[in-house]
Motif scaffolding. Structure first.
Motif, PDB file in Angstrom:
ATOM      1  N   ALA A  11      49.448  48.722  -4.601  1.00  0.00           N
ATOM      2  CA  ALA A  11      48.283  48.013  -4.072  1.00  0.00           C
ATOM      3  C   ALA A  11      48.679  46.694  -3.426  1.00  0.00           C
ATOM      4  O   ALA A  11      47.859  45.814  -3.244  1.00  0.00           O
ATOM      5  N   LYS A  12      49.947  46.544  -3.078  1.00  0.00           N
ATOM      6  CA  LYS A  12      50.410  45.276  -2.532  1.00  0.00           C
ATOM      7  C   LYS A  12      49.741  44.946  -1.208  1.00  0.00           C
ATOM      8  O   LYS A  12      49.281  43.837  -0.990  1.00  0.00           O
ATOM      9  N   ALA A  13      49.694  45.938  -0.346  1.00  0.00           N
ATOM     10  CA  ALA A  13      49.100  45.708   0.968  1.00  0.00           C
ATOM     11  C   ALA A  13      47.640  45.324   0.819  1.00  0.00           C
ATOM     12  O   ALA A  13      47.160  44.396   1.472  1.00  0.00           O
ATOM     13  N   TYR A  14      46.961  46.024  -0.087  1.00  0.00           N
ATOM     14  CA  TYR A  14      45.552  45.725  -0.317  1.00  0.00           C
ATOM     15  C   TYR A  14      45.381  44.291  -0.808  1.00  0.00           C
ATOM     16  O   TYR A  14      44.555  43.538  -0.306  1.00  0.00           O
ATOM     17  N   LEU A  15      46.198  43.900  -1.787  1.00  0.00           N
ATOM     18  CA  LEU A  15      46.040  42.569  -2.371  1.00  0.00           C
ATOM     19  C   LEU A  15      46.348  41.471  -1.357  1.00  0.00           C
ATOM     20  O   LEU A  15      45.668  40.460  -1.290  1.00  0.00           O
ATOM     21  N   ARG A  16      47.375  41.725  -0.556  1.00  0.00           N
ATOM     22  CA  ARG A  16      47.719  40.735   0.464  1.00  0.00           C
ATOM     23  C   ARG A  16      46.605  40.588   1.486  1.00  0.00           C
ATOM     24  O   ARG A  16      46.285  39.505   1.940  1.00  0.00           O
ATOM     25  N   PHE A  17      46.013  41.720   1.829  1.00  0.00           N
ATOM     26  CA  PHE A  17      44.915  41.725   2.783  1.00  0.00           C
ATOM     27  C   PHE A  17      43.722  40.959   2.223  1.00  0.00           C
ATOM     28  O   PHE A  17      43.137  40.088   2.864  1.00  0.00           O
ATOM     29  N   VAL A  18      43.417  41.270   0.972  1.00  0.00           N
ATOM     30  CA  VAL A  18      42.227  40.710   0.361  1.00  0.00           C
ATOM     31  C   VAL A  18      42.339  39.196   0.168  1.00  0.00           C
ATOM     32  O   VAL A  18      41.400  38.455   0.412  1.00  0.00           O
TER      33      VAL A  18
ATOM     34  N   GLY B  14      44.590  31.891   0.484  1.00  0.00           N
ATOM     35  CA  GLY B  14      45.375  32.987   1.039  1.00  0.00           C
ATOM     36  C   GLY B  14      46.605  32.521   1.793  1.00  0.00           C
ATOM     37  O   GLY B  14      47.674  33.128   1.678  1.00  0.00           O
ATOM     38  N   THR B  15      46.475  31.446   2.540  1.00  0.00           N
ATOM     39  CA  THR B  15      47.601  30.962   3.323  1.00  0.00           C
ATOM     40  C   THR B  15      48.784  30.656   2.435  1.00  0.00           C
ATOM     41  O   THR B  15      49.886  31.149   2.654  1.00  0.00           O
ATOM     42  N   GLY B  16      48.538  29.837   1.414  1.00  0.00           N
ATOM     43  CA  GLY B  16      49.616  29.452   0.510  1.00  0.00           C
ATOM     44  C   GLY B  16      50.236  30.664  -0.161  1.00  0.00           C
ATOM     45  O   GLY B  16      51.458  30.797  -0.211  1.00  0.00           O
ATOM     46  N   THR B  17      49.390  31.560  -0.624  1.00  0.00           N
ATOM     47  CA  THR B  17      49.896  32.740  -1.331  1.00  0.00           C
ATOM     48  C   THR B  17      50.864  33.513  -0.447  1.00  0.00           C
ATOM     49  O   THR B  17      51.950  33.883  -0.882  1.00  0.00           O
TER      50      THR B  17
END
Lengths: 305, 329
Positions: A115-122, A184-187
């Motif tokens: 779910a990495k792509a999902y989490l990054r997107f979210v 989100g930016t920082g993450t």
């Protein structure tokens, strides 16, 4: 920036001067658009900012030089101390959340395999919202009556809060919006940094018997130190300019609890018509922020080379 | 995703009991499942730990928690916004709130479009963002090209001055910048309520010049010299050689410049006070208070659609810009 000029490579001789002039003319031809924009909208305002704060301007007569009078007026304003304290408190709180949370989130995300792509997107979704939309959305959530947050508190059988309407919670409410918008930016930046840490370091630490938190402390943090520092400075500079949250949510109230320096500056200029006072506040903010900016530029340049 | 297919059906291969250290770091809160993959890079938690039944349990627990929390924190507010608009004012005021709107009537979006004149605001914003994009590309690309490849006298000083603007946070020169736009020095033009008030300042972006210049620096000299010997002019070289090879960086700069203008609030608030000229953010913020709540929320949804679409289309470039922008590049 390793653009060392190589004089030897340029043609020497009778035609050299003329071709040199031509080359420079062409170059400045290409530069002129940007130069004009920078001159009018960056360099001139920088100078003007300093002049503005030492002048009285009413847009009818010529501006008159008044020395430190604007600074005195502003500093004697009862709101002055509030604005600075609030700005510092806001920056401090925004750092606690907006700095630590993304780093922890990035470390966790980096360990996950699904779910990495999902989490990054979210996590980046709120960043894509126009800030005004995000802030107005939260204004609705903060509504003391049927607002989402009080409804959730109610479901959990907790007492309702007055969020933006109380001096105790107003500032923290602004911090929450601001953090939500920018997390989100920082993450994602930390995530990119974490991926460049060589795995052998963790392995070695583990062989030495370092537990999870020790590994974070002795490997992850030292390895990302530069980025952590750069982001710290960037975040301080960004959050100290906070304006849109108080402007749209509270108007600086209640009882100046959310009045920030940038907002006070806006008020001086556009509500009181005192551009000199606003300029003085702007200059003070500029001096403070430039210290951080200078460190930031320095560090990010070191990082690049 | 594709490379983790080996994972859960692998317990049998993990039996070798772990050596000494694991007992002490049992607190490890997350785990990696695809341990068996040899090329997989190693991160904080060792693949080995993860392959134990306990490690796997912890991993899946943490994964579930993270997915739930992230969804609740970042997606739920957006869900609440989209469905909130569909609720009637009575439903919005209802306690406790309904999770689903009672009826799906998208009429409120049409109403918001009409009442707030969102078509006008959106058109305005497109014009501002589009113009800013074109001007930014035209000015910053040619400036970066001149600084990188033509190397004029004082070029370094010019670049330094452009970079120095990065040190000045936008908020602190807000007032003098506003006064400049109100009455342009020397020329005396009043740019308030004209698109130029957005376009020209947007083009003065030291960061874009820097990004572009660094990319141009990496284009081999020989390529350009060959063209020069063939008699190509500087403009021709820029157009036919430099631009085509610079597509990735041009993409990044394009998206950043459009998104910057689209998301900006304070500057358009000041320089475009006329109700007919406002951007969508400023327009909604100034009209929101007078609208019924569901209409206001519907307008928020409409205002966020364009940026979301841009994000979905250009996710990759945005991420690239983000990391380029921050520190590594």
């Amino acid at each position: 920036m390793s653009t060392t000029t190589a004089p030897a490579s340029r043609p020497r001789g009778p035609g050299a001067l003329r071709s040199g002039i031509r080359r420079n003319l062409t170059a400045y031809g290409f530069l002129c658009g940007a130069l004009i924009c920078f001159a009018f909208f960056s360099w001139y305002p920088m100078v003007q900012e300093v002049l503005l704060s030492f002048q009285r301007t009413n847009f009818v007569d010529e501006p008159t030089w008044v020395g430190w009078a604007n600074f005195r007026t502003v500093a004697e304003d009862a709101a002055f101390a509030d604005a600075w304290l609030n700005t510092i408190a806001f920056t401090g709180l925004a750092l606690v959340f907006g700095y630590v949370v993304p780093f922890v989130a990035a470390i966790v995300l980096n360990e996950l395999r699904h779910a990495k792509a999902y989490l990054r997107f979210v996590v980046y979704l709120p960043v894509m919202l126009p800030p005004a939309v995000a802030v107005l959305l939260f204004k609705w959530f903060y509504d003391p009556g049927a607002g989402l947050f009080n409804q959730i508190l109610d479901l959990a059988h907790l007492p309702a809060l007055s969020w933006l309407d109380s001096t105790d919670t107003a500032l923290i409410s602004l911090v929450i919006v601001s953090t939500w918008m920018n997390l989100g930016t920082g993450t994602l930046i930390y995530l990119a940094a974490l991926q460049s840490i060589p795995g052998e370091l963790y392995e070695a630490a583990e062989l030495d018997g370092a537990g999870l938190f020790k590994r974070v402390w002795h490997v992850t943090i030292p390895q990302t130190k530069l980025i952590l520092l750069v982001m710290l400075l960037l975040q301080i500079v960004a959050t100290m300019q906070v304006f849109i949250e108080p402007y749209l949510l509270t108007g600086g109230g209640p009882e100046n609890a959310t009045l920030t320096v940038a907002y006070l500056m806006y008020q001086y200029a556009f509500n009181f018509g005192d551009f000199g006072g606003g300029g003085a506040l702007g200059l003070m903010l500029m001096v403070v922020l430039m210290v951080f900016s200078a460190f930031y530029l320095r560090l990010s340049r070191d990082n690049q080379s | 995703m594709p490379k983790v297919t080996v994972r859960p059906d692998r317990p049998a291969t993990a039996p070798p009991p772990e050596p000494a250290p694991p007992k002490t770091r049992r607190r490890s809160r997350r785990a990696r499942a695809s341990a068996a993959e040899p090329r997989e890079f190693r991160s904080l938690v060792s693949p080995h730990t993860l392959n134990t039944p306990r490690g796997r349990l912890i991993y899946w627990t943490v994964l579930t928690c993270v997915v739930v929390v992230f969804t609740a924190v970042f997606v739920f507010p957006l869900y609440w916004m989209v469905t909130g608009a569909l609720k009637t004012p009575e439903e919005l005021a209802q306690i406790p709130p309904g999770f689903f709107p009672s009826s799906l009537d998208f009429g409120v979006y049409a109403e918001a479009w009409e009442q707030l004149d969102l078509g006008l605001f959106l058109t305005n914003t497109v014009v501002y963002a589009g113009g800013a994009w074109l001007l930014t590309l035209a000015f910053d690309v040619s400036a970066a090209y001149a600084l990188s490849k033509l190397r004029p006298v004082l070029g370094k000083a010019v670049l330094g001055m452009m970079l120095s603007t990065l040190m000045i946070p936008p908020m602190v020169i807000l007032l003098p910048a506003y006064l400049t736009v109100k009455e342009l020095p020397i020329l005396g033009w009043d740019l308030l309520n004209t698109p130029w008030a957005i376009w020209l300042p947007a083009a003065a972006n030291g960061f874009f010049v820097f990004l572009l210049k660094r990319f141009f620096d990496s284009i081999p000299r020989e390529l350009l010299e060959a063209a020069q010997i063939d008699g190509a002019s500087a403009g021709r070289i820029l157009w036919s050689i430099v631009l085509p090879v610079s597509r990735p960086i041009l993409g990044v700069v394009s998206i950043l410049s459009v998104v910057n203008v689209w998301k900006d609030f304070v500057w358009p608030l000041l320089v475009l006070p006329d109700g007919e000229k406002m951007t969508i953010s400023v327009g909604i913020a100034s009209l929101a208070a007078r609208m019924p709540q569901n209409v206001m929320i519907a307008s928020l949804v409409i205002a966020s659609i364009p940026t979301m679409v841009v994000f979905l289309l250009f996710q990759r470039s945005i991420m690239a810009g983000l990391t380029a922008g921050s520190l590594k590049g």
